[in-house]
Design a protein around this motif. Structure first.
Motif, PDB file in Angstrom:
ATOM      1  N   VAL A 136       0.852  -1.458  -0.170  1.00 18.31           N
ATOM      2  CA  VAL A 136      -0.043   0.378  -0.268  1.00 18.31           C
ATOM      3  C   VAL A 136       0.687   1.168   0.299  1.00 18.31           C
ATOM      4  CG1 VAL A 136      -1.479   1.208   1.599  1.00 18.31           C
ATOM      5  CG2 VAL A 136      -2.007  -1.533   1.185  1.00 18.31           C
ATOM      6  N   ASP A 137       1.631   1.300   0.744  1.00 17.69           N
ATOM      7  CA  ASP A 137       2.728   2.720   0.626  1.00 17.69           C
ATOM      8  C   ASP A 137       3.598   2.610  -0.030  1.00 17.69           C
ATOM      9  OD1 ASP A 137       3.880   0.217   2.159  1.00 17.69           O
ATOM     10  OD2 ASP A 137       4.361   1.879   4.201  1.00 17.69           O
ATOM     11  N   PRO A 139       4.498   3.875  -3.814  1.00 20.49           N
ATOM     12  CA  PRO A 139       3.802   4.231  -4.813  1.00 20.49           C
ATOM     13  C   PRO A 139       4.791   4.492  -6.186  1.00 20.49           C
ATOM     14  CG  PRO A 139       4.482   6.191  -3.051  1.00 20.49           C
ATOM     15  CD  PRO A 139       4.712   4.664  -2.695  1.00 20.49           C
ATOM     16  N   GLU A 142       8.721   5.317  -5.566  1.00 17.20           N
ATOM     17  CA  GLU A 142       9.484   4.288  -4.996  1.00 17.20           C
ATOM     18  C   GLU A 142       9.504   3.015  -5.367  1.00 17.20           C
ATOM     19  OE1 GLU A 142      10.905   5.823  -2.560  1.00 17.20           O
ATOM     20  OE2 GLU A 142       9.601   7.870  -2.003  1.00 17.20           O
ATOM     21  N   THR A 162      -6.752   4.843  -8.134  1.00 16.75           N
ATOM     22  CA  THR A 162      -7.723   5.467  -6.663  1.00 16.75           C
ATOM     23  C   THR A 162      -8.307   6.835  -7.281  1.00 16.75           C
ATOM     24  OG1 THR A 162      -6.342   7.193  -5.695  1.00 16.75           O
ATOM     25  CG2 THR A 162      -6.354   5.076  -5.393  1.00 16.75           C
ATOM     26  N   THR A 164      -8.311   9.762  -6.905  1.00 13.60           N
ATOM     27  CA  THR A 164      -8.139  10.520  -6.874  1.00 13.60           C
ATOM     28  C   THR A 164      -6.691  10.607  -7.818  1.00 13.60           C
ATOM     29  OG1 THR A 164      -5.856   9.933  -4.993  1.00 13.60           O
ATOM     30  CG2 THR A 164      -8.034  11.384  -4.239  1.00 13.60           C
ATOM     31  N   ARG A 169      -1.494  11.776 -13.079  1.00 10.33           N
ATOM     32  CA  ARG A 169      -1.148  10.284 -12.486  1.00 10.33           C
ATOM     33  C   ARG A 169      -0.681   8.908 -13.326  1.00 10.33           C
ATOM     34  NH1 ARG A 169       2.503  10.304  -8.502  1.00 10.33           N
ATOM     35  NH2 ARG A 169       1.526   8.361  -7.480  1.00 10.33           N
ATOM     36  N   GLY A 188     -10.786   7.180   0.291  1.00  6.84           N
ATOM     37  CA  GLY A 188     -10.967   6.654   1.804  1.00  6.84           C
ATOM     38  C   GLY A 188     -10.410   5.241   2.238  1.00  6.84           C
TER      39      GLY A 188
ATOM     40  N   ARG B  28       8.956   9.257  -0.134  1.00  9.29           N
ATOM     41  CA  ARG B  28       7.032   9.922  -0.290  1.00  9.29           C
ATOM     42  C   ARG B  28       6.203   8.096  -0.293  1.00  9.29           C
ATOM     43  NH1 ARG B  28       8.048  14.059  -4.922  1.00  9.29           N
ATOM     44  NH2 ARG B  28       9.366  12.071  -5.706  1.00  9.29           N
ATOM     45  N   VAL B  30       2.983   6.544   1.114  1.00  8.24           N
ATOM     46  CA  VAL B  30       2.214   6.666   1.235  1.00  8.24           C
ATOM     47  C   VAL B  30       1.486   6.089   0.007  1.00  8.24           C
ATOM     48  CG1 VAL B  30       2.952   8.855   2.662  1.00  8.24           C
ATOM     49  CG2 VAL B  30       2.262   9.197  -0.687  1.00  8.24           C
ATOM     50  N   ALA B  31      -0.084   5.413   0.458  1.00 12.06           N
ATOM     51  CA  ALA B  31      -0.710   4.904  -0.067  1.00 12.06           C
ATOM     52  C   ALA B  31      -1.030   6.376  -1.675  1.00 12.06           C
ATOM     53  CB  ALA B  31      -2.302   5.332   0.215  1.00 12.06           C
ATOM     54  N   GLU B  32      -1.718   5.237  -3.048  1.00  8.54           N
ATOM     55  CA  GLU B  32      -1.205   5.860  -4.065  1.00  8.54           C
ATOM     56  C   GLU B  32      -3.014   7.283  -3.366  1.00  8.54           C
ATOM     57  OE1 GLU B  32      -0.141   6.524  -6.810  1.00  8.54           O
ATOM     58  OE2 GLU B  32      -1.603   7.527  -7.628  1.00  8.54           O
ATOM     59  N   THR B  33      -4.138   6.913  -2.752  1.00  9.15           N
ATOM     60  CA  THR B  33      -4.804   8.428  -3.000  1.00  9.15           C
ATOM     61  C   THR B  33      -4.247   9.144  -2.178  1.00  9.15           C
ATOM     62  OG1 THR B  33      -6.087   6.658  -2.022  1.00  9.15           O
ATOM     63  CG2 THR B  33      -6.664   8.909  -1.347  1.00  9.15           C
ATOM     64  N   MET B  35      -1.187  10.938  -2.656  1.00  6.55           N
ATOM     65  CA  MET B  35       0.108  10.940  -3.389  1.00  6.55           C
ATOM     66  C   MET B  35      -0.041  12.217  -4.522  1.00  6.55           C
ATOM     67  SD  MET B  35       2.761   9.812  -3.344  1.00  6.55           S
ATOM     68  CE  MET B  35       3.230  10.603  -4.928  1.00  6.55           C
ATOM     69  N   PRO B  36      -1.579  11.888  -5.677  1.00  5.14           N
ATOM     70  CA  PRO B  36      -1.046  13.797  -5.618  1.00  5.14           C
ATOM     71  C   PRO B  36      -0.912  14.310  -4.624  1.00  5.14           C
ATOM     72  CG  PRO B  36      -3.252  11.130  -6.297  1.00  5.14           C
ATOM     73  CD  PRO B  36      -2.562  11.574  -5.502  1.00  5.14           C
ATOM     74  N   LEU B  37      -2.193  14.268  -3.676  1.00  7.57           N
ATOM     75  CA  LEU B  37      -2.181  15.926  -2.887  1.00  7.57           C
ATOM     76  C   LEU B  37      -0.503  16.209  -2.318  1.00  7.57           C
ATOM     77  CD1 LEU B  37      -4.670  14.003  -1.740  1.00  7.57           C
ATOM     78  CD2 LEU B  37      -4.524  14.860   0.358  1.00  7.57           C
ATOM     79  N   LEU B  39       2.421  15.852  -3.473  1.00 13.47           N
ATOM     80  CA  LEU B  39       2.426  16.269  -4.645  1.00 13.47           C
ATOM     81  C   LEU B  39       2.388  17.516  -5.139  1.00 13.47           C
ATOM     82  CD1 LEU B  39       2.912  13.441  -7.737  1.00 13.47           C
ATOM     83  CD2 LEU B  39       4.749  14.456  -6.243  1.00 13.47           C
ATOM     84  N   ASP B  40       1.087  18.245  -5.137  1.00  8.76           N
ATOM     85  CA  ASP B  40      -0.096  19.752  -4.355  1.00  8.76           C
ATOM     86  C   ASP B  40       0.629  20.588  -3.922  1.00  8.76           C
ATOM     87  OD1 ASP B  40      -1.507  18.897  -7.599  1.00  8.76           O
ATOM     88  OD2 ASP B  40      -3.353  19.018  -5.615  1.00  8.76           O
ATOM     89  N   VAL B 192      -6.918  10.800   3.902  1.00  9.10           N
ATOM     90  CA  VAL B 192      -6.642   9.798   2.817  1.00  9.10           C
ATOM     91  C   VAL B 192      -8.531   9.741   2.281  1.00  9.10           C
ATOM     92  CG1 VAL B 192      -7.428   7.473   1.975  1.00  9.10           C
ATOM     93  CG2 VAL B 192      -5.506   8.173   2.627  1.00  9.10           C
ATOM     94  N   VAL B 195     -10.026  13.857   1.115  1.00  8.29           N
ATOM     95  CA  VAL B 195      -8.756  14.506   0.015  1.00  8.29           C
ATOM     96  C   VAL B 195      -8.442  16.052  -0.342  1.00  8.29           C
ATOM     97  CG1 VAL B 195      -7.882  12.822  -0.218  1.00  8.29           C
ATOM     98  CG2 VAL B 195      -9.276  13.431  -1.500  1.00  8.29           C
TER      99      VAL B 195
END
Lengths: 279, 408
Positions: A136-137, A139, A142, A162, A164, A169, A188, B28, B30-33, B35-37, B39-40, B192, B195
């Motif tokens: 999960v962590d 992306p 990495e 997701t 988002t 991306r 979520g 970095r 973190v979960a993909e959800t 990532m865009p945040l 980066l912003d 998450v 967002v």
């Protein structure tokens, strides 16, 4: 090893078969070692017969940041009963000795793998009969940590897309993904909201335009009706928290091992009705 | 795993690289959800850095709202009592809200407004960061949710009430052991799930890139002021800097402007709890190993299976099982020395400072003080030591009374 002489992995072959049968696949998630190693092993062994086409096996972690209360609690139960990454790999090895067809994807967080040693983990996972990884962590930014070495080792690396994940991306997310793409149907954590079907359909169209890989949809799927609805548009449907909740309820009620295993597998049988071609 | 220092270091001040790394640390994860945040956020932070209006607004708030610059105070009686180096305190406990945390919160909330975010979330341990976040959220009229471990809520009641008075929604986190790391997990889960409108104000120089660099930059006002103030007072740079490290934001803020001044020695003081040879401490650099948690690779308290262990410290602000990634790198390169101080040593130093200087320190800088009481006598009287008094002790008097067995 997961790869056959035609270069296809167990996951590729499973999706080929599902496509030939004209139906979506059911992907079930359980946490390895929940509520203990023995019950978890028995549930795992019964999943294919109950109707699971692909198995996601959670590697418990003390700090599951992307998971909701159900999977957090399942990780805690597993760790409390002494589950370790090594025991999780042993479970897969035991399963694989009797089932050479059902793909197993390990799902979890990077730190236990990092501490085990990424290289050693990949070779042990492949030898045990693991087919793919969802971490999960990790992306795309990495990818050199585990994704690229995993692909080299012949394991599928499954990425989450997701709501988002915008068009900018999506290319990066799909670039080194293999086996299938896991579409997270809600912004979520796991198991906390029901997916919005219209949103799922739009997202799948967008994904399908960019990749030939199968797409599995999950996070928040709890009922056979949702499985049926998502199965009509996605290549596979993932159910996790709802199944884990059954295990928790049985364990809390002080149910015996046999009863816990039966309840979990009965639930999977019901869910499987949602992906039968004639349903 | 390799923890080898980088080959050659021309400057210690150029990090992180474009991947958000300090050597092997940071990143970095973190979960993909998310990532865009992030980066912003990185892009917005870069833009803000080029906009003189952003810095001008921040400077104005730091001066008139937070009360900066904070004084650099010569602790004459403590220096005399210890009989060694001249000891200066950087008085960041005099800031509005009582700690250095406000420096970072003002910076981040201006960024949140720039990004049109309308909801603020934060994690807090001792409650100092939570209070600072609730304060800036009130000042800018934004709703604010603070996640705090249930255990910490119990031991930091005054700060919990302050946050509520300020209008924050304080959510008790019962998962895990109910302390800072669990609060951070819960804040990440909230982020998450929200967002679009939510800005996460992380309180320490840790987390996914760009947080470690951004928090460091906002806190570097501490070290930059010390540089000017010590030149005015002594006509030269100090010989030694001392700061406590939990996540490490006050320490990196003090150290960073001096990293390339070879003559300045630096010490980061970790929470040694009941001793680093026991399981009850929070000294991730002295007693941990590299791993990945909360979006970055850094030193962590963990077991052989990579499961994160709970930290322990008398100070709720230091009992985090990780540390900012830049500190991890500074440790490996040897530029900064990290030393543990125990609960008991911190309590002694807390009382000594209170009696000698009339300053009640927070239990966090009391750890730095404990080291100062040992190190200053070993330095000559011609040496200058600067310690960051990063928080005031009002919030801790109940806990201290309990430890001393005093009736309140």
């Amino acid at each position: 090893m997961a790869m056959s002489p035609d270069g296809k992995t167990r996951l590729d072959r499973r999706f080929d078969d599902l496509s030939a049968a004209g139906r979506a696949g059911l992907v079930t998630f359980i946490t390895a070692g929940d509520p203990d190693t023995e019950i978890s092993r028995r549930i795992l062994a019964g999943l294919p017969e109950a109707g699971a086409d692909i198995i996601e096996l959670g590697m418990p972690f003390s700090d599951p940041m992307a998971d909701g209360p159900a999977i957090q609690a399942s990780s805690q139960r597993a760790l409390k009963s002494g589950q370790t990454l090594k025991k999780t790999l042993d479970m897969v090895r035991g399963f694989r000795a009797r089932d050479d067809a059902t793909p197993i994807v390990l799902m979890g967080y990077f730190n236990p793998i990092y501490i085990y040693g990424a290289g050693r983990f990949l070779s042990d996972a492949r030898d045990a009969g693991v087919d793919g990884l969802i971490v999960v962590d990790l992306p795309p930014e990495e990818d050199d940590e585990l994704c690229l070495p995993a692909l080299k080792a012949g394991l599928n690396f499954i990425r989450l897309a997701t709501p988002t994940t915008d068009d900018r991306r999506l290319g990066a997310v799909l670039a080194n993904t293999s086996g299938f793409v896991y579409y997270v149907s809600i912004a979520g954590i796991t198991g906390t909201r029901a997916p919005d079907m219209a949103g799922v359909e739009t997202a799948l169209e967008r994904l399908k335009a960019r990749t030939r890989l199968p797409v599995a949809v999950g996070f928040g799927v709890t009922t056979v009706d949702q499985v049926r609805a998502i199965g009509k548009v996605g290549d596979a449907v993932v159910v996790g928290s709802a199944l884990v909740n059954i295990i928790e309820k049985r364990a809390q009620a002080g149910a015996g091992a046999g009863e816990t295993v039966d309840s979990a597998l009965d639930f999977v049988r019901q869910l499987a009705l949602g992906v039968k071609a004639d349903s | 795993m390799s923890t080898k220092p980088p080959r050659e270091v021309n400057s210690y001040r150029t990090g992180p690289d474009e991947r958000g790394r300090f050597g092997i640390y940071g990143g970095r994860f973190v979960a993909e959800t998310l990532m865009p945040l992030i980066l912003d956020l990185e892009a917005a932070y870069e833009e803000a850095g080029k906009d003189p209006a952003f810095q001008a607004e921040l400077d104005d708030l730091l001066a008139h709202y937070a009360g900066r610059p904070s004084p650099l105070y010569f602790a004459e009686r403590l220096s005399g009592h210890l009989g060694g180096a001249k000891i200066y305190f950087k008085r960041d406990e005099l800031n509005h809200t009582g700690s250095h945390k406000i420096n970072n919160c003002l910076g981040q909330i201006l960024l949140a407004r720039r990004m049109n975010k309308t909801r603020i979330i934060a994690e807090t341990g001792a409650g100092q960061h939570g209070v600072a976040v609730a304060t800036v959220a009130a000042r800018f009229g934004l709703p604010c949710v603070v996640f705090m471990g249930a255990t910490d809520i119990e031991r930091q009641k005054p700060n919990v009430f302050r946050m509520k008075l300020l209008g924050a929604d304080v959510r008790a986190v019962t998962s895990g052991s109910g302390t800072l790391k669990d609060a951070m997990n819960e804040a990440l889960r909230d982020w998450v799930a929200n967002v679009a409108d939510t800005f996460y104000i992380i309180g320490t120089a840790a987390g996914p890139h760009p947080y470690p660099a951004m928090v460091r930059d906002f806190q570097s006002v501490i070290g930059n002021e010390v540089r000017e103030q010590i030149m005015a007072a002594e006509g030269r740079l100090p010989d030694c800097l001392v700061a406590c490290v939990g996540g490490g934001s006050n320490a990196i803020g003090l150290f960073h402007p001096f990293l390339d001044d070879d003559e300045v020695e630096m010490f980061g003081i970790e929470a040694g709890g009941l001793g680093i040879d026991t399981p009850d401490h929070a000294a991730s650099l002295s007693g941990g190993s590299p791993g990945v948690l909360h979006g970055n690779r850094t030193y962590l308290l963990q077991d052989d299976d990579g499961q994160i262990l709970e930290g322990h410290s008398i100070s709720a602000g230091l009992d985090y099982p990780g540390i900012g990634p830049e500190h991890a790198w500074l440790r490996d390169t040897g530029r900064v020395t990290y030393v543990p101080a125990s609960d008991a040593q911190a309590l002694d130093a807390f009382q000594l400072c209170t009696r000698l200087e009339g300053i009640i320190p927070a239990l966090e800088p009391a750890h730095a003080l404990a080291f100062v009481t040992q190190h200053a006598p070993a330095l000559g009287a011609d040496k200058i030591l600067v310690m960051n008094m990063c928080g005031r002790g009002d919030k801790d008097v109940f806990a201290v009374a309990e430890h001393l067995g005093a009736e309140m």
